[in-house]
Design a protein around this motif. Sequence first.
Motif, PDB file in Angstrom:
ATOM      1  N   PRO A  29      60.585   2.070-121.077  1.00 22.24           N
ATOM      2  CA  PRO A  29      60.567   1.552-119.482  1.00 22.24           C
ATOM      3  C   PRO A  29      59.999   0.221-120.316  1.00 22.24           C
ATOM      4  CG  PRO A  29      58.815   3.584-120.043  1.00 22.24           C
ATOM      5  CD  PRO A  29      59.788   2.790-121.537  1.00 22.24           C
ATOM      6  N   VAL A  30      60.123  -0.706-119.430  1.00 22.42           N
ATOM      7  CA  VAL A  30      59.440  -2.155-119.305  1.00 22.42           C
ATOM      8  C   VAL A  30      57.625  -2.101-118.509  1.00 22.42           C
ATOM      9  CG1 VAL A  30      62.011  -3.218-119.849  1.00 22.42           C
ATOM     10  CG2 VAL A  30      60.988  -3.150-117.113  1.00 22.42           C
ATOM     11  N   ALA A  31      57.610  -1.579-117.971  1.00 19.20           N
ATOM     12  CA  ALA A  31      56.961  -1.572-117.115  1.00 19.20           C
ATOM     13  C   ALA A  31      55.661   0.072-117.007  1.00 19.20           C
ATOM     14  CB  ALA A  31      56.591  -2.044-115.981  1.00 19.20           C
ATOM     15  N   ALA A  32      54.669   0.197-117.332  1.00 19.16           N
ATOM     16  CA  ALA A  32      53.855   1.474-117.611  1.00 19.16           C
ATOM     17  C   ALA A  32      52.625   1.373-116.716  1.00 19.16           C
ATOM     18  CB  ALA A  32      53.515   2.132-118.114  1.00 19.16           C
ATOM     19  N   PHE A  33      52.091   2.373-116.054  1.00 20.32           N
ATOM     20  CA  PHE A  33      50.847   1.944-114.781  1.00 20.32           C
ATOM     21  C   PHE A  33      49.687   3.725-115.155  1.00 20.32           C
ATOM     22  CE2 PHE A  33      54.494   0.550-113.373  1.00 20.32           C
ATOM     23  CZ  PHE A  33      54.095  -1.175-112.484  1.00 20.32           C
ATOM     24  N   GLY A  34      49.552   3.647-115.350  1.00 23.57           N
ATOM     25  CA  GLY A  34      48.268   4.933-115.572  1.00 23.57           C
ATOM     26  C   GLY A  34      46.767   4.602-115.882  1.00 23.57           C
ATOM     27  N   ASN A  35      45.670   5.379-115.829  1.00 26.64           N
ATOM     28  CA  ASN A  35      44.596   5.298-115.184  1.00 26.64           C
ATOM     29  C   ASN A  35      43.816   5.510-116.330  1.00 26.64           C
ATOM     30  OD1 ASN A  35      45.115   8.433-114.310  1.00 26.64           O
ATOM     31  ND2 ASN A  35      43.290   7.995-113.685  1.00 26.64           N
ATOM     32  N   SER A  36      44.396   6.297-117.757  1.00 29.62           N
ATOM     33  CA  SER A  36      43.077   7.108-118.281  1.00 29.62           C
ATOM     34  C   SER A  36      43.619   7.235-119.562  1.00 29.62           C
ATOM     35  CB  SER A  36      42.637   8.885-117.407  1.00 29.62           C
ATOM     36  OG  SER A  36      43.991   9.337-118.469  1.00 29.62           O
ATOM     37  N   MET A  39      51.992  -9.846-135.301  1.00 25.04           N
ATOM     38  CA  MET A  39      52.705 -10.931-134.792  1.00 25.04           C
ATOM     39  C   MET A  39      53.201 -11.484-133.390  1.00 25.04           C
ATOM     40  SD  MET A  39      52.068 -14.011-136.671  1.00 25.04           S
ATOM     41  CE  MET A  39      52.968 -15.054-137.043  1.00 25.04           C
ATOM     42  N   MET A  40      54.626 -10.796-133.044  1.00 25.68           N
ATOM     43  CA  MET A  40      55.109 -10.708-132.329  1.00 25.68           C
ATOM     44  C   MET A  40      54.681 -10.280-130.958  1.00 25.68           C
ATOM     45  SD  MET A  40      58.934  -8.157-132.086  1.00 25.68           S
ATOM     46  CE  MET A  40      59.475  -8.877-133.942  1.00 25.68           C
ATOM     47  N   MET A  41      53.784  -9.135-131.133  1.00 26.84           N
ATOM     48  CA  MET A  41      53.107  -9.218-129.224  1.00 26.84           C
ATOM     49  C   MET A  41      51.933 -10.734-129.332  1.00 26.84           C
ATOM     50  SD  MET A  41      53.717  -6.397-128.399  1.00 26.84           S
ATOM     51  CE  MET A  41      52.239  -6.570-126.829  1.00 26.84           C
ATOM     52  N   SER A  42      51.570 -11.403-130.122  1.00 25.71           N
ATOM     53  CA  SER A  42      50.523 -11.930-129.134  1.00 25.71           C
ATOM     54  C   SER A  42      52.008 -13.607-129.021  1.00 25.71           C
ATOM     55  CB  SER A  42      49.494 -12.984-130.778  1.00 25.71           C
ATOM     56  OG  SER A  42      49.723 -12.034-132.197  1.00 25.71           O
ATOM     57  N   THR A  43      52.636 -13.936-129.440  1.00 24.15           N
ATOM     58  CA  THR A  43      53.596 -14.730-129.101  1.00 24.15           C
ATOM     59  C   THR A  43      54.222 -13.940-128.119  1.00 24.15           C
ATOM     60  OG1 THR A  43      54.272 -14.678-131.623  1.00 24.15           O
ATOM     61  CG2 THR A  43      55.844 -16.024-130.059  1.00 24.15           C
ATOM     62  N   GLY A  44      54.384 -13.075-127.629  1.00 25.21           N
ATOM     63  CA  GLY A  44      55.049 -11.949-126.566  1.00 25.21           C
ATOM     64  C   GLY A  44      54.131 -12.428-124.530  1.00 25.21           C
ATOM     65  N   ILE A  45      52.615 -12.594-125.507  1.00 25.54           N
ATOM     66  CA  ILE A  45      51.784 -12.505-124.038  1.00 25.54           C
ATOM     67  C   ILE A  45      51.835 -13.409-124.276  1.00 25.54           C
ATOM     68  CG2 ILE A  45      49.057 -12.101-123.887  1.00 25.54           C
ATOM     69  CD1 ILE A  45      48.836  -9.778-125.667  1.00 25.54           C
ATOM     70  N   LEU A  46      51.407 -14.896-124.953  1.00 22.12           N
ATOM     71  CA  LEU A  46      51.698 -16.497-124.814  1.00 22.12           C
ATOM     72  C   LEU A  46      52.820 -16.635-123.828  1.00 22.12           C
ATOM     73  CD1 LEU A  46      50.239 -17.978-128.236  1.00 22.12           C
ATOM     74  CD2 LEU A  46      49.413 -17.376-125.970  1.00 22.12           C
ATOM     75  N   ARG A  47      54.395 -16.369-124.484  1.00 27.34           N
ATOM     76  CA  ARG A  47      54.768 -16.530-123.815  1.00 27.34           C
ATOM     77  C   ARG A  47      55.268 -16.267-122.132  1.00 27.34           C
ATOM     78  NH1 ARG A  47      59.550 -14.350-126.835  1.00 27.34           N
ATOM     79  NH2 ARG A  47      58.966 -12.448-124.401  1.00 27.34           N
ATOM     80  N   LEU A  65      54.330  -1.972-126.860  1.00 27.20           N
ATOM     81  CA  LEU A  65      53.582  -3.076-127.761  1.00 27.20           C
ATOM     82  C   LEU A  65      55.435  -2.278-128.328  1.00 27.20           C
ATOM     83  CD1 LEU A  65      51.126  -1.182-129.398  1.00 27.20           C
ATOM     84  CD2 LEU A  65      50.570  -2.958-128.079  1.00 27.20           C
ATOM     85  N   ALA A  66      56.195  -3.890-127.554  1.00 28.09           N
ATOM     86  CA  ALA A  66      57.391  -4.338-128.423  1.00 28.09           C
ATOM     87  C   ALA A  66      58.119  -5.194-127.584  1.00 28.09           C
ATOM     88  CB  ALA A  66      58.406  -3.231-127.556  1.00 28.09           C
ATOM     89  N   PRO A  67      59.052  -6.158-128.679  1.00 23.86           N
ATOM     90  CA  PRO A  67      59.519  -7.373-127.937  1.00 23.86           C
ATOM     91  C   PRO A  67      59.649  -7.421-126.272  1.00 23.86           C
ATOM     92  CG  PRO A  67      60.595  -6.626-129.926  1.00 23.86           C
ATOM     93  CD  PRO A  67      59.556  -5.516-128.986  1.00 23.86           C
ATOM     94  N   GLY A  68      59.950  -8.259-125.667  1.00 24.99           N
ATOM     95  CA  GLY A  68      60.723  -8.681-124.735  1.00 24.99           C
ATOM     96  C   GLY A  68      59.277  -8.655-123.750  1.00 24.99           C
ATOM     97  N   PRO A  69      60.114  -9.251-122.704  1.00 26.38           N
ATOM     98  CA  PRO A  69      58.980  -8.438-121.201  1.00 26.38           C
ATOM     99  C   PRO A  69      58.449  -7.155-120.631  1.00 26.38           C
ATOM    100  CG  PRO A  69      61.317  -9.419-120.592  1.00 26.38           C
ATOM    101  CD  PRO A  69      60.768  -9.501-122.250  1.00 26.38           C
ATOM    102  N   ARG A  70      57.319  -7.755-120.575  1.00 25.49           N
ATOM    103  CA  ARG A  70      56.706  -5.329-120.887  1.00 25.49           C
ATOM    104  C   ARG A  70      55.509  -5.796-119.778  1.00 25.49           C
ATOM    105  NH1 ARG A  70      59.657  -2.141-123.130  1.00 25.49           N
ATOM    106  NH2 ARG A  70      60.879  -3.327-124.374  1.00 25.49           N
ATOM    107  N   PHE A  71      55.300  -4.973-118.691  1.00 27.12           N
ATOM    108  CA  PHE A  71      53.862  -5.337-117.929  1.00 27.12           C
ATOM    109  C   PHE A  71      53.618  -3.691-117.911  1.00 27.12           C
ATOM    110  CE2 PHE A  71      51.850  -4.933-113.804  1.00 27.12           C
ATOM    111  CZ  PHE A  71      51.211  -5.709-113.780  1.00 27.12           C
ATOM    112  N   CYS A  72      52.104  -3.646-118.884  1.00 23.42           N
ATOM    113  CA  CYS A  72      51.271  -2.306-118.765  1.00 23.42           C
ATOM    114  C   CYS A  72      49.790  -2.999-117.082  1.00 23.42           C
ATOM    115  CB  CYS A  72      51.029  -1.753-120.097  1.00 23.42           C
ATOM    116  SG  CYS A  72      52.256  -1.378-121.238  1.00 23.42           S
ATOM    117  N   LEU A  73      50.016  -1.645-116.597  1.00 22.82           N
ATOM    118  CA  LEU A  73      48.432  -2.088-115.367  1.00 22.82           C
ATOM    119  C   LEU A  73      47.873  -0.426-115.987  1.00 22.82           C
ATOM    120  CD1 LEU A  73      48.848  -2.966-112.286  1.00 22.82           C
ATOM    121  CD2 LEU A  73      48.039  -0.712-112.461  1.00 22.82           C
TER     122      LEU A  73
END
Lengths: 338, 338
Positions: free
Chosen positions: A259-266, A1-9, A278-286
């Motif tokens: 972290p609020v941003a994380a970057f990986g490849n595998s 729930m929290m996640m979908s809201t986060g993504i939408l926002r 997978l936590a509330p607030g602004p987040r960026f994963c790539l």
Amino acid sequence: MMMSTGILRRSTVVAAVLIGLLASRALAAPAGDPLPSWSDGKTKLAILGFVTTATRRGAPGFVPPAERIATFDNDGTLWAEQPMYFQLAFALDRVKALAPQHPEWKDQEPYASLLKGDLAGALAGGDRAVLEIVMATHGGMTSEEFTKVVTDWVNTARHPKTGRLYTEMVYQPMRELLTYLRVNGFKTFIVSGGGIEFMRAWTERVYGIPPEQVVGSSIKTTYELRDGKPVLTRLPEMNFVDDKAGKPVAIQLHIGRRPVAAFGNSDGDLEMLQWTCLAPGPRFCLVVHHTDEAREWAYDRASSVGRLDKALDEAQTRGWTVVDMKRDWKVVFPFERK
Amino acid sequence: MMMSTGILRRSTVVAAVLIGLLASRALAAPAGDPLPSWSDGKTKLAILGFVTTATRRGAPGFVPPAERIATFDNDGTLWAEQPMYFQLAFALDRVKALAPQHPEWKDQEPYASLLKGDLAGALAGGDRAVLEIVMATHGGMTSEEFTKVVTDWVNTARHPKTGRLYTEMVYQPMRELLTYLRVNGFKTFIVSGGGIEFMRAWTERVYGIPPEQVVGSSIKTTYELRDGKPVLTRLPEMNFVDDKAGKPVAIQLHIGRRPVAAFGNSDGDLEMLQWTCLAPGPRFCLVVHHTDEAREWAYDRASSVGRLDKALDEAQTRGWTVVDMKRDWKVVFPFERK
């Protein structure tokens, strides 16, 4: 729930920001583009959107400066990892260099096969053979001696395919991203399965990341006074494996802040990406997806090195940003630039 | 040989600098004094001399900004540690708070004695009893839960002698020193035998030291997805003891660079001081000697908490700076200030 809201926002915020960006520096002023090696498109815009809102006080996506922690995997995320992890290439070169001091290796696996040039035979022993090689080449010396050996190697060893120094095989778009984040008040960390001391020998020069912001796998070390001089001696024994579920554990131990941003490849980065996003607030994963056989390598679900399978599925499910290397990167390596 | 030369050269440099300082801000402009709680004298001048030359490009004592790493012990160096380590007071309070959930503790040592108010009896089991208490009170919960418990405690618990919050019992002169070093481009780290997560809950607010610059003892932690939510769970098992020879090992693991300045107060800091100062180049080591029974406590060679014996001898032999708390500190705690 929290996640979908986060993504939408977040999507709404990003869309709003994009209008501003399209009208201003991102397209109107390419000379001021902080990410010139990234092709225009949704991936680049996702990055610009996150950073722009994270640094805008009062915006819903604002991140206070102290919380601007960004973690990067290294192998396959900041530099290449084919046809084998570069640190394994280092270890194999060390076996050859150390062989004269170890006559017993002629009759002892995995060294015997390796010294005959039979790499497949040497690695037939699997993880155990690799661990044996790593311990024999990474332990049994002081930290200072090890740093010198690594420094000499990165200054001279060449990649078998490109003929370039390994430290030239870093991803130019990711270097721009590191700089862009730092300019915007982010503290950039490496969190890698690679050896912590192996990386520290060159990460400051190559990525601008100082030793205290490098987290990795480690072997046990002891302190003693030797002839009145303090030395740290590296033992041939693992201390910590910074991979998979080890990554969030190491992030907590070394950084102590999510972290609020994380970057990986595998798949080895999946738990770090989960812990970050997978936590509330602004987040960026790539996730960097290796799709460019011509300029780099193309591999994902079936690769033995840098397998990207579960993390690719989860990135798609959760709406994390996936870099299509072929499409999203104008340049892969710095030496391609005209 | 190298050391004596280093010390001689440093003394000469310091002497030269002092003339400049005496003529300028240090005495002529007390309003701009960066260390107002330090009495004028050789200790204060040694600090000012080191920092002034470390930051003067071209000076023999110059330290490039990236190498300005300063490490501080916490208990007895940045805050008080009597009559017992404050973290032990926390653990004892937690035993009382958790007792209703552990009816078996009524008949089980060290809890039984403790719950009867017999502290000496509880601690009669020595290190093993302390470890038992620490594991029972520090493990078995998530990292977030633990941080909340610590935060609640530091916000409410009072020191038995002063009636102050424990976080008020920090040394004002050392806080000024932390700030002075940071203003001069030093990165300040805590390297303490105390629990890493215990300290991180309040070090940023109290000392201006962010979580990623806190190094300490730790217990093992695991990562898992619990109901789809990532959590780090603290196990009742030691991971690393950051004391004595563990300090240089932890400095190498977390910071990866040898400090140029180190600050301690007990034999537990000796190896950190050696690792920092028994090396070529500009170096500064300082030992806080607790000599003020009236304002704080007076203890050294015979103390069970914060014993200062070998490190005091070595400081004198090697010419490290020793703070005589009674003589060198105009103010000990912030609440003394008028």
